[in-house]
Design an enzyme around this catalytic site. Structure first.
Site, PDB file in Angstrom:
ATOM      1  N   ASP A 118      -0.605  -7.401  -0.377  1.00  0.00           N
ATOM      2  CA  ASP A 118      -0.091  -6.448  -1.354  1.00  0.00           C
ATOM      3  C   ASP A 118      -0.967  -6.493  -2.610  1.00  0.00           C
ATOM      4  O   ASP A 118      -0.992  -7.497  -3.333  1.00  0.00           O
ATOM      5  CB  ASP A 118       1.360  -6.796  -1.702  1.00  0.00           C
ATOM      6  CG  ASP A 118       1.986  -5.729  -2.586  1.00  0.00           C
ATOM      7  OD1 ASP A 118       2.926  -5.061  -2.144  1.00  0.00           O
ATOM      8  OD2 ASP A 118       1.497  -5.530  -3.737  1.00  0.00           O
ATOM      9  N   ARG A 123       8.734   5.424  -2.904  1.00  0.00           N
ATOM     10  CA  ARG A 123       9.001   6.021  -1.602  1.00  0.00           C
ATOM     11  C   ARG A 123      10.516   6.191  -1.417  1.00  0.00           C
ATOM     12  O   ARG A 123      11.268   5.218  -1.484  1.00  0.00           O
ATOM     13  CB  ARG A 123       8.448   5.122  -0.495  1.00  0.00           C
ATOM     14  CG  ARG A 123       8.407   5.884   0.836  1.00  0.00           C
ATOM     15  CD  ARG A 123       8.503   4.957   2.001  1.00  0.00           C
ATOM     16  NE  ARG A 123       7.280   4.198   2.190  1.00  0.00           N
ATOM     17  CZ  ARG A 123       6.730   4.016   3.382  1.00  0.00           C
ATOM     18  NH1 ARG A 123       7.245   4.565   4.437  1.00  0.00           N
ATOM     19  NH2 ARG A 123       5.673   3.262   3.490  1.00  0.00           N
ATOM     20  N   THR A 162      13.970   9.960   2.983  1.00  0.00           N
ATOM     21  CA  THR A 162      12.987  10.951   3.476  1.00  0.00           C
ATOM     22  C   THR A 162      11.624  10.311   3.761  1.00  0.00           C
ATOM     23  O   THR A 162      10.783  10.913   4.411  1.00  0.00           O
ATOM     24  CB  THR A 162      12.770  12.057   2.427  1.00  0.00           C
ATOM     25  OG1 THR A 162      12.190  11.444   1.267  1.00  0.00           O
ATOM     26  CG2 THR A 162      14.071  12.748   2.050  1.00  0.00           C
ATOM     27  N   ASP A 164       0.898  -7.163  -6.030  1.00  0.00           N
ATOM     28  CA  ASP A 164       1.341  -8.559  -6.161  1.00  0.00           C
ATOM     29  C   ASP A 164       0.169  -9.484  -6.418  1.00  0.00           C
ATOM     30  O   ASP A 164       0.249 -10.405  -7.234  1.00  0.00           O
ATOM     31  CB  ASP A 164       2.074  -9.007  -4.890  1.00  0.00           C
ATOM     32  CG  ASP A 164       3.487  -8.449  -4.819  1.00  0.00           C
ATOM     33  OD1 ASP A 164       3.968  -7.934  -5.842  1.00  0.00           O
ATOM     34  OD2 ASP A 164       4.098  -8.527  -3.743  1.00  0.00           O
TER      35      ASP A 164
HETATM   36  N1  URA Z   1      -0.417  -1.350  -0.282  1.00  0.00           N
HETATM   37  C1  URA Z   1      -0.872  -2.616  -0.402  1.00  0.00           C
HETATM   38  O1  URA Z   1      -0.864  -3.182  -1.487  1.00  0.00           O
HETATM   39  N2  URA Z   1      -1.349  -3.241   0.705  1.00  0.00           N
HETATM   40  C2  URA Z   1      -1.379  -2.654   1.921  1.00  0.00           C
HETATM   41  O2  URA Z   1      -1.832  -3.273   2.877  1.00  0.00           O
HETATM   42  C3  URA Z   1      -0.889  -1.338   2.021  1.00  0.00           C
HETATM   43  C4  URA Z   1      -0.412  -0.704   0.917  1.00  0.00           C
END
Ligand code: URA
Length: 209
Positions: free
Chosen positions: A200, A104, A108, A203
Site C-alpha cells: 500500500d 470507493r 457500486t 501506508d
Molecule cells: N494502491 C496501492 O497502494 N497499492 C496497490 O497495490 C494497489 C493500489
C-alpha cells in the site's frame, strides 16, 4: 500501448528495487519515491515548449532557451499522490498544485469524489495527474474525468507502478492521456493490489497501516 511510456532508466530501476523491498524504512521509502518522481519529470516534460531569450553571460551575450507555452498544474490524487508530487514539484517549482480525493463506494465500487480544489485557470494549464499506483484505474479515470469537466484538456498521468488492468481501463476511458510509468507489473490480486507491486503506497509513505 502507444501512449504508455515505461521509464526503465537504470537509476529508476535501481531505486524501484528498494521502493518495492518491504524492508525499506518509511523515511527511505519517502525519499526514494521523491527521487523517482524527480527522475520521471525529466521524460514527462520532454516536449515542453521553449522560447529564445537574450542572456548576458559574464563573457558575452547569447540567445538561450527558456520554457514558454502553457503553464503546468500538478494534481496529486489523495493521499499517496502527495508523496510523489513533492519530487515532481522540486523540478517544476512554478507549477500550481490542485488536489483531488476519491473514495470507493462499497456498493457500486465506483470512485466517488470527496474533495477537489484546483487553480482558477486550470483550463489554461497542462496537467500532470500523479498517483504512485495505477491498479484498477478507477481513481485515475474518475480524477481525469473531474479535471476535464473543469475545462483542462492536455493531461498526462504519472505513476510508479501500473497493472495491465489499470492501463487498459485508463486507455479505454481517456485515450488522449499519455501514461508515464516506472514499471509495468503482472496483474492485480483479488483485493486489487498490484502483483508484485510494493504494497500500500499511502501506508508506506506515511507510516500508517
Ligand atoms: N494502491 C496501492 O497502494 N497499492 C496497490 O497495490 C494497489 C493500489
Amino acid at each position: 500501448m502507444s501512449n504508455v511510456h515505461v521509464m526503465d532508466h537504470p537509476l529508476i530501476q535501481h531505486k524501484m528495487s528498494y521502493i518495492r523491498d518491504k524492508k525499506t524504512s518509511t523515511k527511505d521509502f519517502r525519499e526514494l519515491v521523491d527521487e523517482v518522481g524527480m527522475l520521471m519529470v525529466y521524460e514527462v516534460t520532454r516536449n515542453l515548449q521553449l522560447e529564445d531569450v537574450e542572456v548576458e553571460t559574464p563573457i558575452t551575450t547569447m540567445t538561450a532557451k527558456r520554457l514558454s507555452g502553457k503553464k503546468i498544474c500538478l494534481v496529486p490524487i489523495l493521499r499517496a499522490g502527495l508523496g510523489m508530487q513533492e519530487g515532481v514539484h522540486k523540478l517544476i517549482p512554478a507549477a500550481r498544485v490542485g488536489h483531488i480525493g476519491l473514495y470507493r463506494d462499497p456498493e457500486t465500487l465506483q470512485a466517488v469524489e470527496y474533495y477537489a480544489k484546483f487553480p482558477a485557470d486550470i483550463e489554461d494549464r497542462d496537467i500532470l495527474v500523479i498517483d504512485p499506483m495505477l491498479a484498477t484505474g478507477a481513481s485515475a479515470v474518475e480524477a481525469i474525468t473531474a479535471i476535464k469537466k473543469r475545462g483542462a484538456n492536455k493531461i498526462r498521468f504519472v505513476c510508479l507502478i501500473a497493472a495491465p488492468e489499470g492501463v487498459e481501463a485508463l486507455q479505454k476511458a481517456h485515450s488522449d492521456v499519455d501514461i508515464y510509468i516506472a514499471a509495468l507489473d503482472e496483474k492485480l490480486d483479488e483485493k486489487s493490489y498490484i502483483i508484485p507491486g510494493l504494497g500500500d503506497a499511502g501506508d508506506r509513505l506515511f507510516g500508517t497501516r
